[in-house]
Write an enzyme that holds these catalytic residues in place. Structure first.
Site, PDB file in Angstrom:
ATOM      1  N   GLU A 129      -0.712  -3.458  -8.515  1.00 14.31           N
ATOM      2  CA  GLU A 129      -1.629  -3.069  -7.354  1.00 14.31           C
ATOM      3  C   GLU A 129      -1.686  -1.726  -6.905  1.00 14.31           C
ATOM      4  O   GLU A 129      -0.232  -1.164  -6.715  1.00 14.31           O
ATOM      5  CB  GLU A 129      -1.052  -3.920  -6.152  1.00 14.31           C
ATOM      6  CG  GLU A 129      -1.531  -5.476  -5.958  1.00 14.31           C
ATOM      7  CD  GLU A 129      -1.006  -6.175  -4.832  1.00 14.31           C
ATOM      8  OE1 GLU A 129      -0.848  -5.272  -3.682  1.00 14.31           O
ATOM      9  OE2 GLU A 129      -0.828  -7.351  -4.915  1.00 14.31           O
ATOM     10  N   LYS A 164      -7.900 -11.917   5.515  1.00 10.49           N
ATOM     11  CA  LYS A 164      -6.542 -11.203   5.655  1.00 10.49           C
ATOM     12  C   LYS A 164      -5.847 -10.845   6.986  1.00 10.49           C
ATOM     13  O   LYS A 164      -6.314 -10.295   7.627  1.00 10.49           O
ATOM     14  CB  LYS A 164      -6.436 -10.275   4.549  1.00 10.49           C
ATOM     15  CG  LYS A 164      -6.927 -10.371   3.316  1.00 10.49           C
ATOM     16  CD  LYS A 164      -6.188  -9.582   2.256  1.00 10.49           C
ATOM     17  CE  LYS A 164      -4.859  -9.275   2.069  1.00 10.49           C
ATOM     18  NZ  LYS A 164      -4.323  -8.432   1.010  1.00 10.49           N
ATOM     19  N   GLU A 176      -5.674  -4.071   6.229  1.00 12.49           N
ATOM     20  CA  GLU A 176      -5.619  -5.144   5.279  1.00 12.49           C
ATOM     21  C   GLU A 176      -6.853  -5.804   4.723  1.00 12.49           C
ATOM     22  O   GLU A 176      -7.072  -6.445   3.896  1.00 12.49           O
ATOM     23  CB  GLU A 176      -4.586  -6.151   5.911  1.00 12.49           C
ATOM     24  CG  GLU A 176      -3.350  -5.560   5.920  1.00 12.49           C
ATOM     25  CD  GLU A 176      -2.415  -5.478   4.486  1.00 12.49           C
ATOM     26  OE1 GLU A 176      -2.824  -6.326   3.452  1.00 12.49           O
ATOM     27  OE2 GLU A 176      -1.960  -4.528   4.181  1.00 12.49           O
ATOM     28  N   GLU A 206     -11.641  -8.530   2.211  1.00 11.19           N
ATOM     29  CA  GLU A 206     -11.443  -9.820   2.384  1.00 11.19           C
ATOM     30  C   GLU A 206     -11.107 -10.008   3.996  1.00 11.19           C
ATOM     31  O   GLU A 206     -10.276  -9.596   4.640  1.00 11.19           O
ATOM     32  CB  GLU A 206     -10.224 -10.179   1.645  1.00 11.19           C
ATOM     33  CG  GLU A 206     -10.445 -10.087   0.228  1.00 11.19           C
ATOM     34  CD  GLU A 206      -9.137 -10.203  -0.767  1.00 11.19           C
ATOM     35  OE1 GLU A 206      -8.296 -11.438  -0.451  1.00 11.19           O
ATOM     36  OE2 GLU A 206      -8.338  -9.218  -1.090  1.00 11.19           O
TER      37      GLU A 206
END
Length: 400
Positions: A271, A328, A334, A325
């Site tokens: 990541e 999250k 985030e 997203e």
């Protein structure tokens, strides 16, 4: 005592450097490919079939998911896209039972393979830097069982087993040649590295230069973390030049493994990314920086670039993430790492379509001096260094 400390700080990094260079001779350079993390912590994402269409249009050939979602695995069949699946942390303990591990492979891998190109299993995520001691202790036994199950089914040469680690497993990462694992994880790292070495599996690292910049923006140069043109830094002991932080972090992991006697394990970035939006106190989280970081990294990927320590081994990187997203937890950042919005419009334009359709991208590597060093490398010099290392360690034991 002072002389002893000086020798430790200068000679050991140089000896490790030489040994690591020798191990790099055995690596094959990978072809051009782009990896991206396909997270699904959201209630508004496109269907897996639509995601396959998007990735195919972008010529992205590798992805990683954080579960074994049957709909996703079915949708990726015959797409040619390689996929890494994940064992969630709460399932690791169960897999310390060999029969349960075999059943897990029979349920989550075998029915889809080879139509769906499952190439890896990430067992847990950032386990060693969590606060669950039992989970950390169970990790390698679970990995051993999964690998044995793959071997039993004849799949072990196609699917590797590893785990994604936080960069926090390192106690020292600067300069890279001083890379050292934290004392909290060192005892756990020994069997883990042995497993990776014996199964020829990679060491996965989640590395985010963004966090270093956010934590100290007055001292960490922004251009250095964004891959923009900058003077960079030179490791004072290896004399290797680094023009970006990500490569320095990766090489610090390589040195940390070398200190534990493992020089042939490949490091891959599971990541990395940059948020396009953040809270008021999340310095640097904006569209301009996210675009620069991801675009510059993609350019490096398209040129098959390696790190200064391993310039001839293409660094495999998975961007985080494909989509923003919305479910999250945590700060605003985030929920804003995605290159795309859930409606499949771009969160910002990194020029991905243009980059992936370009036949070749020419970049000046930061590792020219390293390549020259490698060309002049001889086996006689290598074994001389090994002899010196053994002698040096004996002298240090006497000194202490």
């Amino acid at each position: 005592m002072a002389a002893s400390l000086f020798l430790r700080s200068t000679i050991i990094p140089l000896l490790l450097l030489s040994i690591i260079f020798s191990s790099e001779l055995g690596f094959l350079q990978f072809g051009s490919s782009l990896g991206i993390n396909y997270g699904q912590v959201a209630n508004n994402l496109p269907s897996p079939d639509q995601v396959v269409t998007l990735l195919t249009s972008l010529k992205i050939t590798k992805t990683r998911i954080y579960d074994t979602n049957p709909q996703v695995l079915t949708a990726f069949a015959n797409s040619g896209i390689e996929i890494i699946v994940t064992v969630p942390n709460d399932a690791v303990a169960m897999l310390t039972n060999s029969q349960q591990a075999l059943q897990w492979i029979m349920t989550n891998v075998k029915p889809y393979f080879p139509a769906t190109r499952i190439t890896g299993i990430a067992v847990g995520n950032e386990v060693y830097t969590g606060d669950d001691a039992a989970l950390a202790a169970n990790l390698v036994p679970a990995m051993l069982n999964l690998h044995s199950a793959l071997a039993q089914l004849g799949l072990d040469s196609y699917v590797h087993v590893s785990t994604a680690n936080s960069l926090a497993v390192l106690e020292n990462s600067y300069p890279p040649s001083f890379g050292t694992f934290s004392s909290d994880v060192a005892t756990l790292m020994a069997p883990f590295l042995r497993f990776l070495s014996e199964t020829k599996s990679p060491f996965w690292i989640n590395a985010y230069p963004y966090f270093a910049y956010k934590g100290d923006p007055t001292k960490v140069p922004l251009d250095y973390v964004l891959f923009n043109p900058n003077y960079g830094m030179v490791d004072p002991y290896t004399k290797l030049h680094y023009d970006n932080m990500l490569y320095a972090q990766v090489d610090a992991v390589t040195f940390a493994m070398a200190r534990m006697g493992y020089t042939g394990i490949e490091v891959r970035v599971s990541e990395t990314g940059w948020p396009s939006k953040g809270d008021q106190d999340e310095i640097g989280a904006n569209v301009a920086n996210a675009r620069d970081y991801n675009r510059n990294l993609l350019l490096r990927q398209m040129s098959n670039e390696g790190t200064p320590l391993r310039p001839n081994q293409r660094l495999e990187v998975y961007l985080f993430a494909l989509f923003n997203e919305d479910l999250k937890p945590g700060p605003t950042s985030e929920r804003n790492y995605g290159l795309y919005q859930p409606d499949m419009t771009m969160a910002y334009n990194v020029g991905l379509t243009t980059l992936t359709s370009t036949a070749s991208v020419s970049l000046t590597s930061s590792a020219t001096a390293t390549r020259e060093y490698r060309r002049g490398y001889s086996s006689m010099w290598y074994w001389t260094l090994i002899s010196l290392l053994i002698t040096f360690q004996a002298l240090m034991r006497r000194a202490t």
